[in-house]
Enzyme design. Structure first.
Site, PDB file in Angstrom:
ATOM      1  NE  ARG A   1      13.293 -22.728   9.963  1.00  0.00           N
ATOM      2  CZ  ARG A   1      12.438 -21.819  10.424  1.00  0.00           C
ATOM      3  NH1 ARG A   1      12.647 -21.277  11.623  1.00  0.00           N
ATOM      4  NH2 ARG A   1      11.380 -21.462   9.722  1.00  0.00           N
TER       5      ARG A   1
ATOM      6  CB  CYS B   1       4.017 -10.124  26.133  1.00  0.00           C
ATOM      7  SG  CYS B   1       4.614 -10.991  24.667  1.00  0.00           S
TER       8      CYS B   1
ATOM      9  CB  SER C   1       6.577 -16.605  18.248  1.00  0.00           C
ATOM     10  OG  SER C   1       5.706 -15.554  17.869  1.00  0.00           O
TER      11      SER C   1
ATOM     12  CD  GLN D   1       1.954  -9.449  17.331  1.00  0.00           C
ATOM     13  OE1 GLN D   1       2.499 -10.267  18.060  1.00  0.00           O
ATOM     14  NE2 GLN D   1       0.951  -9.757  16.544  1.00  0.00           N
TER      15      GLN D   1
ATOM     16  CB  CYS E   1      -0.509 -14.175  23.372  1.00  0.00           C
ATOM     17  SG  CYS E   1      -0.238 -13.462  21.740  1.00  0.00           S
TER      18      CYS E   1
ATOM     19  CG  HIS F   1       2.775 -17.452  19.908  1.00  0.00           C
ATOM     20  ND1 HIS F   1       1.848 -17.915  20.841  1.00  0.00           N
ATOM     21  CD2 HIS F   1       2.756 -16.083  20.010  1.00  0.00           C
ATOM     22  CE1 HIS F   1       1.306 -16.881  21.461  1.00  0.00           C
ATOM     23  NE2 HIS F   1       1.829 -15.771  20.973  1.00  0.00           N
TER      24      HIS F   1
END
Length: 388
Positions: free
Chosen positions: A217, A374, A243, A155, A89, A344
């Site tokens: 949203r 992370c 995410s 994760q 990431c 993400h």
């Protein structure tokens, strides 16, 4: 050693899975964001010396060094090389670090760093699942298994472990998710300066311009977030407080003093510090906490010296645990929302966050911003920008 400066930073608006950006091949989207960066910086394409792009799922449409394919899908000349980085990431955040190191050393003067990920076209985990399902083995070898036993780093498990370890309730996670959407919706005007409008073809064949993050949203509520099914029975994590799967790209132009003179322009930010850290790969998502605290101690700064923080909202438990551990005022964290609302796009997220952070510092008249996230395997990058 010379300083590394950011001259320009730009991103696409996030696209939901199978949404507005799903019609773009990821290499084409990477080429598009490179061209958008060149336009904003008003730089001669021939002056760019390298392109470093982050991408996590380097398979299928994102295989064969997508950084180079993106270069060849842009208006950069063929003489500009490209290299693709995978720090999960944190891939495009690491791309920024590598670009900064190149210009600081004087080996290069102008480097584009960024990332791209089409999670619609190249699903998450495809690079590992596809070979495994076809009898080609798994990424964990015998030595890894001897060291960590039967634990399979996940994760999703890590997010639950974080919530449990730091005593974060389901209600707190959902409230944080709601705040992310509200902040992102309130920042729509602020985002205009960092987003490059992307032409898209709609499902009905019509043409449009994609320039608003598709995952935000405006009408969400605590009740609707709380009603989303949990990822594990008896857990606290749901898709609503994690995410969003996202398509997107982002890029920054990194230069040194010689590059600034050649361009004849002023930078928008300076890279004040950069480092990378690692810890337990099983809980996996915890490293931003020691990374932040140890980095600030090492360089003689405190959390009070930093105006804004960006901690990637992979799961709400990560920034909430980070807040509890650092004591940072929540009002200084992810001031324009985060990945729960904005999405993400894996390999593009580091550069997306950098773009948003630098823009936010400028809009609010602040000086220092710290970014961390992370990363699979129990890693975290730290980047501190000084807005100029």
């Amino acid at each position: 050693m010379m300083d590394a400066y950011i001259v320009s930073a730009v991103r696409t608006a996030g696209g939901r899975r199978n949404g507005r950006l799903s019609g773009w091949h990821p290499a084409d989207l990477g080429g598009f964001i490179i061209d958008a960066l060149l336009d904003r910086a008003n730089v001669d394409p021939a002056q760019i010396e390298d392109v470093i792009f982050g991408c996590v799922q380097q398979v299928g449409q994102q295989s064969q060094n997508i950084a180079r394919t993106a270069v060849l899908s842009s208006r950069l000349p063929e003489s500009v090389p490209g290299v693709t980085v995978d720090r999960q990431c944190g891939s495009s955040q690491q791309a920024i670090h590598f670009a900064a190191q190149a210009v600081q050393s004087g080996a290069m003067d102008m480097v584009i760093a960024g990332g791209v990920e089409s999670m619609s076209r190249v699903p998450m985990f495809l690079a590992s699942y596809l070979p495994e399902q076809n009898g080609m083995g798994h990424y964990r070898g015998e030595r890894f298994q001897k060291r960590f036993g039967g634990a399979e780093p996940s994760q999703f498990v890590g997010a639950e472990m974080m919530a449990e370890k730091y005593q974060i309730s389901k209600g707190e996670l959902d409230q944080f998710a709601l705040a992310s959407h509200r902040k992102a919706f309130a920042a729509q005007g602020a985002f205009e300066g960092e987003i490059a409008p992307v032409p898209v073809t709609l499902k009905d064949g019509g043409q449009a311009v994609h320039q608003i993050d598709e995952g935000v949203r405006a009408d969400t509520s605590l009740e609707s977030i709380g009603g989303v099914k949990l990822l594990t029975e008896g857990g606290r994590i749901s898709a609503a407080n994690a995410s969003q799967i996202c398509d997107g790209a982002a890029a920054v132009l990194v230069v040194n003093e010689r590059g600034l003179k050649r361009l004849g322009i002023n930078p928008i930010a300076r890279i004040h510090h950069m480092s990378v850290h690692a810890s337990d790969p099983v809980i996996m998502l915890e490293t931003p906490i020691p990374a932040t605290l140890n980095t600030l101690k090492k360089i003689g700064m405190s959390v009070d010296d930093i105006d804004f923080f960006e901690v990637n909202e992979a799961f709400a438990s990560v920034p909430l645990a980070w807040l509890k551990s650092t004591g940072v005022d929540p009002e200084r964290l992810n001031v324009h929302g985060g990945a729960i609302a904005l999405g993400h796009p894996l390999g593009a997220s580091g550069a997306r966050i950098a773009t948003t952070l630098i823009n936010a510092l400028g809009l609010h008249g602040k000086r220092y911003g710290l970014q961390t996230m992370c990363e699979s395997g129990g890693m975290a990058n730290i980047t501190i920008f000084e807005r100029l």
